[in-house]
Design a protein around this motif. Structure first.
Motif, PDB file in Angstrom:
ATOM      1  N   GLN A  48      21.270  -6.254  16.717  1.00 55.58           N
ATOM      2  CA  GLN A  48      21.785  -7.617  16.577  1.00 55.58           C
ATOM      3  C   GLN A  48      23.227  -7.695  17.050  1.00 55.58           C
ATOM      4  OE1 GLN A  48      21.215  -8.363  12.326  1.00 55.58           O
ATOM      5  NE2 GLN A  48      23.416  -8.076  12.038  1.00 55.58           N
ATOM      6  N   ALA A  49      23.646  -8.921  17.396  1.00 55.60           N
ATOM      7  CA  ALA A  49      24.926  -9.124  18.086  1.00 55.60           C
ATOM      8  C   ALA A  49      26.104  -8.506  17.354  1.00 55.60           C
ATOM      9  CB  ALA A  49      25.159 -10.629  18.282  1.00 55.60           C
ATOM     10  N   GLN A  50      26.113  -8.572  16.030  1.00 53.71           N
ATOM     11  CA  GLN A  50      27.276  -8.138  15.260  1.00 53.71           C
ATOM     12  C   GLN A  50      27.419  -6.624  15.198  1.00 53.71           C
ATOM     13  OE1 GLN A  50      25.153 -10.506  14.419  1.00 53.71           O
ATOM     14  NE2 GLN A  50      26.460 -12.312  14.438  1.00 53.71           N
ATOM     15  N   PRO A  79      11.578 -12.523  14.697  1.00 54.43           N
ATOM     16  CA  PRO A  79      11.940 -13.812  14.111  1.00 54.43           C
ATOM     17  C   PRO A  79      11.230 -14.099  12.796  1.00 54.43           C
ATOM     18  CG  PRO A  79      10.433 -14.129  15.923  1.00 54.43           C
ATOM     19  CD  PRO A  79      10.726 -12.661  15.879  1.00 54.43           C
ATOM     20  N   THR A  80      11.659 -13.421  11.741  1.00 53.45           N
ATOM     21  CA  THR A  80      11.125 -13.717  10.410  1.00 53.45           C
ATOM     22  C   THR A  80      12.298 -13.902   9.461  1.00 53.45           C
ATOM     23  OG1 THR A  80      11.029 -11.365   9.871  1.00 53.45           O
ATOM     24  CG2 THR A  80       9.012 -12.357  10.720  1.00 53.45           C
ATOM     25  N   GLY A  81      12.103 -14.650   8.411  1.00 51.08           N
ATOM     26  CA  GLY A  81      13.073 -14.822   7.343  1.00 51.08           C
ATOM     27  C   GLY A  81      14.465 -15.165   7.839  1.00 51.08           C
ATOM     28  N   PHE A  82      15.472 -14.358   7.394  1.00 49.82           N
ATOM     29  CA  PHE A  82      16.874 -14.605   7.736  1.00 49.82           C
ATOM     30  C   PHE A  82      17.070 -14.605   9.251  1.00 49.82           C
ATOM     31  CE2 PHE A  82      21.029 -12.881   8.887  1.00 49.82           C
ATOM     32  CZ  PHE A  82      21.879 -13.752   8.224  1.00 49.82           C
ATOM     33  N   ALA A  83      16.430 -13.664   9.935  1.00 52.30           N
ATOM     34  CA  ALA A  83      16.606 -13.555  11.390  1.00 52.30           C
ATOM     35  C   ALA A  83      16.129 -14.823  12.089  1.00 52.30           C
ATOM     36  CB  ALA A  83      15.864 -12.337  11.919  1.00 52.30           C
ATOM     37  N   ARG A  84      15.018 -15.360  11.633  1.00 51.79           N
ATOM     38  CA  ARG A  84      14.475 -16.572  12.272  1.00 51.79           C
ATOM     39  C   ARG A  84      15.445 -17.750  12.117  1.00 51.79           C
ATOM     40  NH1 ARG A  84       9.451 -18.163  13.864  1.00 51.79           N
ATOM     41  NH2 ARG A  84       9.125 -20.411  13.970  1.00 51.79           N
ATOM     42  N   MET A  87      18.671 -16.927  14.393  1.00 50.12           N
ATOM     43  CA  MET A  87      18.398 -16.247  15.657  1.00 50.12           C
ATOM     44  C   MET A  87      19.490 -16.526  16.701  1.00 50.12           C
ATOM     45  SD  MET A  87      15.764 -14.283  16.286  1.00 50.12           S
ATOM     46  CE  MET A  87      14.954 -13.490  17.658  1.00 50.12           C
ATOM     47  N   ASP A  88      19.964 -17.754  16.774  1.00 50.40           N
ATOM     48  CA  ASP A  88      20.924 -18.078  17.834  1.00 50.40           C
ATOM     49  C   ASP A  88      22.257 -17.370  17.640  1.00 50.40           C
ATOM     50  OD1 ASP A  88      21.277 -19.565  15.596  1.00 50.40           O
ATOM     51  OD2 ASP A  88      21.925 -21.378  16.634  1.00 50.40           O
ATOM     52  N   SER A  89      22.613 -16.989  16.411  1.00 56.38           N
ATOM     53  CA  SER A  89      23.900 -16.322  16.202  1.00 56.38           C
ATOM     54  C   SER A  89      23.775 -14.800  16.146  1.00 56.38           C
ATOM     55  CB  SER A  89      24.571 -16.829  14.924  1.00 56.38           C
ATOM     56  OG  SER A  89      23.786 -16.513  13.802  1.00 56.38           O
ATOM     57  N   TYR A 166      13.438 -19.179  22.816  1.00 57.11           N
ATOM     58  CA  TYR A 166      14.766 -19.240  23.432  1.00 57.11           C
ATOM     59  C   TYR A 166      15.467 -17.894  23.563  1.00 57.11           C
ATOM     60  CZ  TYR A 166      15.792 -19.459  18.449  1.00 57.11           C
ATOM     61  OH  TYR A 166      15.818 -19.195  17.121  1.00 57.11           O
ATOM     62  N   ALA A 167      15.099 -16.873  22.783  1.00 59.72           N
ATOM     63  CA  ALA A 167      15.790 -15.588  22.849  1.00 59.72           C
ATOM     64  C   ALA A 167      15.197 -14.758  23.993  1.00 59.72           C
ATOM     65  CB  ALA A 167      15.669 -14.852  21.522  1.00 59.72           C
ATOM     66  N   ARG A 168      15.524 -15.154  25.205  1.00 59.66           N
ATOM     67  CA  ARG A 168      14.970 -14.505  26.399  1.00 59.66           C
ATOM     68  C   ARG A 168      16.117 -13.962  27.238  1.00 59.66           C
ATOM     69  NH1 ARG A 168      10.429 -15.133  23.768  1.00 59.66           N
ATOM     70  NH2 ARG A 168       8.956 -16.705  24.493  1.00 59.66           N
ATOM     71  N   SER A 169      16.037 -12.723  27.612  1.00 59.31           N
ATOM     72  CA  SER A 169      17.094 -12.122  28.423  1.00 59.31           C
ATOM     73  C   SER A 169      17.164 -12.755  29.813  1.00 59.31           C
ATOM     74  CB  SER A 169      16.827 -10.621  28.577  1.00 59.31           C
ATOM     75  OG  SER A 169      17.727 -10.075  29.504  1.00 59.31           O
ATOM     76  N   ARG A 170      18.349 -12.803  30.358  1.00 61.92           N
ATOM     77  CA  ARG A 170      18.510 -13.276  31.741  1.00 61.92           C
ATOM     78  C   ARG A 170      18.034 -12.222  32.738  1.00 61.92           C
ATOM     79  NH1 ARG A 170      23.361 -11.468  29.786  1.00 61.92           N
ATOM     80  NH2 ARG A 170      24.621 -10.135  31.141  1.00 61.92           N
ATOM     81  N   GLY A 171      17.603 -11.047  32.233  1.00 61.31           N
ATOM     82  CA  GLY A 171      17.210  -9.965  33.139  1.00 61.31           C
ATOM     83  C   GLY A 171      15.716  -9.757  33.286  1.00 61.31           C
TER      84      GLY A 171
END
Ligand code: SF4
Length: 183
Positions: A48-50, A79-84, A87-89, A166-171
């Motif tokens: 995850q990002a953090q 994408p379940t629970g808190f992650a869902r 997700m955008d952050s 929406y969580a799709r890599s640009r690669g």
């Protein structure tokens, strides 16, 4: 096998990720207690990002202090629970932490730890770590993109969670086995 999340090598970063003071110390003590009781343990490192910037440091921490665990899973977000809900952050494009992931896999595997990458698409991983990727998303949760139609490694690729669009890599790019062998 018990699967236990460890988010970071630094206690305050792990505690922040799970929003609980003291969680890191309790988690490490719990892993030690489980192994002392001969329970098989898998460490789950959520990508995850953090926390992804310190993946190599976390890998070093595991290799130095938890070498006796049975498996380390480096896990793309499900994408379940808190992650869902967040997700955008908390989602990060795998292209942006590919170097850290490659280094973490090298450290873990060089230390002799059984290591896997779950929930990640083969095309966004460095070729060196593709052999560690597993087709981990269950068929009923999984989907592919139009770009995947011509991909020659699709049958080995985890694909995407169908519930998140929406969580799709640009690669995302089809792979040709002849041009870019992946294993
Ligand atoms: S193009 Fe699609 S099937 Fe091929 S590796 Fe990428 S995500 Fe997987």
């Amino acid at each position: 096998m018990m699967s236990i999340p460890v988010y970071a090598d630094l206690a305050h970063v792990h505690d922040h990720a799970v929003q609980a003071d003291g969680a890191f110390d309790e988690t490490i003590h719990g892993i030690l207690a489980l192994k002392a009781s001969r329970v098989r343990v898998e460490i789950r490192v959520v990508l995850q990002a953090q926390t992804v910037r310190r993946l190599p440091e976390l890998a070093h921490f595991i290799a130095r202090n938890l070498l006796f665990v049975d498996h380390v899973a480096l896990m793309g977000l499900e994408p379940t629970g808190f992650a869902r809900a967040n997700m955008d952050s908390i989602w990060a494009d795998p292209l942006d932490y590919a170097d850290q992931l490659r280094e973490a896999v090298r450290i873990l595997s060089d230390a002799g730890l059984r290591t896997s990458i779950y929930n990640s698409q083969l095309c966004v991983l460095s070729p060196e770590v593709r052999p560690f990727a597993r087709r981990s998303i269950s068929d009923w949760k999984q989907t592919y993109l139009p770009e995947c139609e011509t991909c020659e490694v699709r049958s080995d690729c985890a694909g995407f969670f169908a519930t998140v669009t929406y969580a799709r890599s640009r690669g995302i790019t089809p792979i040709s086995r002849s041009l870019a062998p992946y294993a």
